[in-house]
Scaffold this motif. Structure first.
Motif, short mmCIF file in Angstrom:
data_model
loop_
_atom_site.label_atom_id
_atom_site.label_comp_id
_atom_site.label_asym_id
_atom_site.label_seq_id
_atom_site.Cartn_x
_atom_site.Cartn_y
_atom_site.Cartn_z
N ARG A 51 2.79 -1.17 6.00
CA ARG A 51 2.13 -1.55 7.25
C ARG A 51 0.62 -1.51 7.09
O ARG A 51 -0.10 -2.35 7.61
CB ARG A 51 2.57 -0.61 8.37
N SER A 52 0.12 -0.53 6.36
CA SER A 52 -1.34 -0.43 6.19
C SER A 52 -1.87 -1.47 5.21
O SER A 52 -3.03 -1.86 5.29
CB SER A 52 -1.72 0.97 5.72
N GLY A 53 -1.06 -1.96 4.30
CA GLY A 53 -1.52 -2.93 3.31
C GLY A 53 -1.37 -4.38 3.70
O GLY A 53 -1.96 -5.26 3.05
N VAL A 54 -0.63 -4.66 4.74
CA VAL A 54 -0.38 -6.05 5.09
C VAL A 54 -1.64 -6.76 5.56
O VAL A 54 -1.84 -7.94 5.26
CB VAL A 54 0.77 -6.18 6.13
N ILE A 55 -2.54 -6.08 6.24
CA ILE A 55 -3.78 -6.73 6.70
C ILE A 55 -4.66 -7.06 5.50
O ILE A 55 -5.26 -8.13 5.44
CB ILE A 55 -4.51 -5.84 7.71
N GLY A 56 -4.74 -6.18 4.52
CA GLY A 56 -5.51 -6.46 3.31
C GLY A 56 -4.96 -7.64 2.54
O GLY A 56 -5.71 -8.50 2.07
N ASP A 57 -3.63 -7.70 2.40
CA ASP A 57 -3.01 -8.82 1.70
C ASP A 57 -3.22 -10.13 2.46
O ASP A 57 -3.45 -11.18 1.86
CB ASP A 57 -1.51 -8.57 1.51
#
Length: 123
Positions: A91-97
């Protein structure tokens, strides 16, 4: 998680609640409230600043092969019509990706320079 699943859980909870003895009803209410808050917190939306432009994003949960994934979408109104997407287990990495996907697409479309793209992709 689909809306139908969430509605089903709420309906079943409401049907079972009258059958629970009064002393246990408070426990069930607390559990139902905690579960509802946890499910609602899976969704997210907001705004980020990307290269001096404001961009919107949405994060939605989804189930694949009995595992929880997050799908992110990003768009920058007033700057470009490019839409970025990414799917991850984090959930925390999806915005970065999703942001990296947007930068790649913007570079391929010629909206940003290679130096600007590298600065965002390497950070």
């Amino acid at each position: 998680m689909r809306t139908a699943t969430l509605v089903s859980v709420v309906v079943v909870s409401l049907l079972v609640a009258p059958l629970v003895p009064q002393s246990n009803a408070q426990i069930w209410e607390a559990i139902a409230g905690a579960v509802t808050n946890k499910v609602i917190s899976l969704w997210d939306h907001g705004e980020v600043e990307l290269m001096e432009h404001y961009c919107n994003y949405i994060v939605t949960p989804m189930i694949r092969r009995w595992q929880l994934y997050y799908r992110g979408r990003m768009w920058c109104p007033g700057w470009t019509t490019i839409r970025a997407e990414a799917t991850t287990r984090s959930r925390s990495g999806v915005i970065g990706d999703t942001t990296r996907d947007f930068v790649r697409k913007a570079f391929q479309a010629g909206i940003i320079t290679e130096q600007e793209a590298r600065a965002w992709l390497n950070s």
